[in-house]
Design an enzyme around this catalytic site. Structure first.
Site, mmCIF file in Angstrom:
data_model
loop_
_atom_site.group_PDB
_atom_site.id
_atom_site.type_symbol
_atom_site.label_atom_id
_atom_site.label_comp_id
_atom_site.label_asym_id
_atom_site.label_seq_id
_atom_site.Cartn_x
_atom_site.Cartn_y
_atom_site.Cartn_z
ATOM 1 N N PRO A 9 -10.421 -9.881 32.848
ATOM 2 C CA PRO A 9 -9.470 -10.958 33.110
ATOM 3 C C PRO A 9 -8.002 -10.529 33.107
ATOM 4 C CG PRO A 9 -10.510 -11.230 30.964
ATOM 5 C CD PRO A 9 -11.265 -10.168 31.687
ATOM 6 N N ASN A 10 -7.301 -11.061 34.077
ATOM 7 C CA ASN A 10 -5.849 -10.898 34.244
ATOM 8 C C ASN A 10 -5.437 -9.516 34.756
ATOM 9 O OD1 ASN A 10 -5.099 -13.577 33.312
ATOM 10 N ND2 ASN A 10 -5.770 -12.879 31.295
ATOM 11 N N ARG A 17 2.391 -8.694 35.916
ATOM 12 C CA ARG A 17 2.395 -9.287 34.583
ATOM 13 C C ARG A 17 2.969 -8.282 33.587
ATOM 14 N NH1 ARG A 17 -2.800 -9.866 30.543
ATOM 15 N NH2 ARG A 17 -3.614 -7.916 31.307
ATOM 16 N N TYR A 22 2.350 -3.231 30.745
ATOM 17 C CA TYR A 22 1.200 -2.725 31.513
ATOM 18 C C TYR A 22 1.582 -1.786 32.655
ATOM 19 C CZ TYR A 22 -1.173 -6.436 28.935
ATOM 20 O OH TYR A 22 -1.680 -7.221 27.932
ATOM 21 N N ASN A 73 -12.331 -1.969 31.246
ATOM 22 C CA ASN A 73 -11.175 -2.612 30.617
ATOM 23 C C ASN A 73 -11.515 -4.094 30.584
ATOM 24 O OD1 ASN A 73 -8.809 -3.781 29.788
ATOM 25 N ND2 ASN A 73 -7.479 -2.486 31.057
ATOM 26 N N ALA A 76 -8.705 -9.273 27.393
ATOM 27 C CA ALA A 76 -8.740 -9.961 26.097
ATOM 28 C C ALA A 76 -10.160 -10.160 25.563
ATOM 29 C CB ALA A 76 -8.020 -11.300 26.199
ATOM 30 N N GLU A 97 -14.187 2.605 26.944
ATOM 31 C CA GLU A 97 -13.291 1.450 26.867
ATOM 32 C C GLU A 97 -11.870 1.922 27.174
ATOM 33 O OE1 GLU A 97 -13.226 0.056 22.834
ATOM 34 O OE2 GLU A 97 -11.600 -1.356 23.203
ATOM 35 N N HIS A 99 -7.697 0.735 27.833
ATOM 36 C CA HIS A 99 -6.609 -0.256 27.809
ATOM 37 C C HIS A 99 -5.340 0.418 28.297
ATOM 38 C CE1 HIS A 99 -9.210 -2.919 25.619
ATOM 39 N NE2 HIS A 99 -9.530 -1.898 24.847
ATOM 40 N N SER A 101 -2.295 -0.701 27.730
ATOM 41 C CA SER A 101 -1.329 -0.757 26.624
ATOM 42 C C SER A 101 -1.961 -0.199 25.348
ATOM 43 C CB SER A 101 -0.892 -2.205 26.390
ATOM 44 O OG SER A 101 -1.989 -2.976 25.926
ATOM 45 N N ARG A 106 0.438 -3.629 18.914
ATOM 46 C CA ARG A 106 0.889 -4.891 19.505
ATOM 47 C C ARG A 106 0.591 -6.017 18.509
ATOM 48 N NH1 ARG A 106 -1.161 -5.716 25.439
ATOM 49 N NH2 ARG A 106 0.370 -7.392 25.240
HETATM 50 C C1 DQA Z 1 -5.519 -4.818 27.861
HETATM 51 C C2 DQA Z 1 -5.121 -5.190 26.431
HETATM 52 C C3 DQA Z 1 -5.662 -6.546 26.052
HETATM 53 O O1 DQA Z 1 -5.254 -6.882 24.732
HETATM 54 C C4 DQA Z 1 -5.120 -7.594 26.988
HETATM 55 O O2 DQA Z 1 -5.673 -8.858 26.674
HETATM 56 C C5 DQA Z 1 -5.334 -7.268 28.415
HETATM 57 C C6 DQA Z 1 -5.135 -5.894 28.855
HETATM 58 C C7 DQA Z 1 -4.843 -3.517 28.324
HETATM 59 O O3 DQA Z 1 -5.242 -2.980 29.366
HETATM 60 O O4 DQA Z 1 -3.888 -3.060 27.695
HETATM 61 O O5 DQA Z 1 -5.570 -8.138 29.238
HETATM 62 O O6 DQA Z 1 -6.930 -4.622 27.899
#
Ligand code: DQA
Length: 144
Positions: A9-10, A17, A22, A73, A76, A97, A99, A101, A106
């Site tokens: 998601p996102n 964003r 990111y 990835n 959230a 896994e 990420h 960030s 954080r």
């Molecule tokens: C994320 C880190 C997550 O906490 C966040 O909700 C994301 C992106 C990252 O790629 O840093 O959507 O997975």
């Protein structure tokens, strides 16, 4: 080797964003660079992005018989989806896994990954390079 990359998601908004968190590259650019890397290593890569938990689970189930490694990835969902955690464990495909960030520096809720224990590695805070590192890990691991 065939790798499946799942962005949750996102992540479709990457580049727009919070670029200070990111990065400024779009997901398309990041996946394009990863694709070139994987291809240069003589392997194949397929990639999906979805904003839906069930789609991530379906993709993991499908990976069972068709892929040698997964780069995930989960956005959230990382922090609370036991359903995704169980799907990674059930499918049995080595999963890294990733990420963009640094989830450990954080908000406190991001420091917990409920999927970490069923993944072979967690790569966090390396920006887009994290995906290439994950691919490298999966590809070189298979040579040993
Ligand atoms: C994320 C880190 C997550 O906490 C966040 O909700 C994301 C992106 C990252 O790629 O840093 O959507 O997975």
């Amino acid at each position: 080797m065939k790798l499946l990359v799942i962005n949750g998601p996102n992540l479709n908004l990457t580049g727009r964003r919070s670029p200070e968190v990111y990065g400024e590259d779009t997901l398309e650019t990041i996946m394009g660079e990863l694709y070139n890397y994987v291809e240069s290593m003589g392997s194949e890569m397929f990639e999906i992005q979805t904003n839906h938990e069930g789609d991530i689970i379906d993709a993991l189930h499908a990976a069972m018989d068709s892929f040698d490694g997964v780069i995930l990835n989960a956005g959230a969902y990382t922090h609370y989806s036991y359903a995704i955690r169980d799907a990674i464990e059930a499918c049995g495909v080595p999963t890294v896994e990733v990420h963009l960030s640094d989830i450990h520096n954080r908000e406190p809720f991001r420091a917990l990954s409920v999927i970490e224990s069923v993944c072979i590695a967690q790569i966090s805070g390396q920006g887009k390079k994290g995906y290439t590192l994950a691919a490298k890990l999966l590809l070189t691991r298979s040579m040993n």
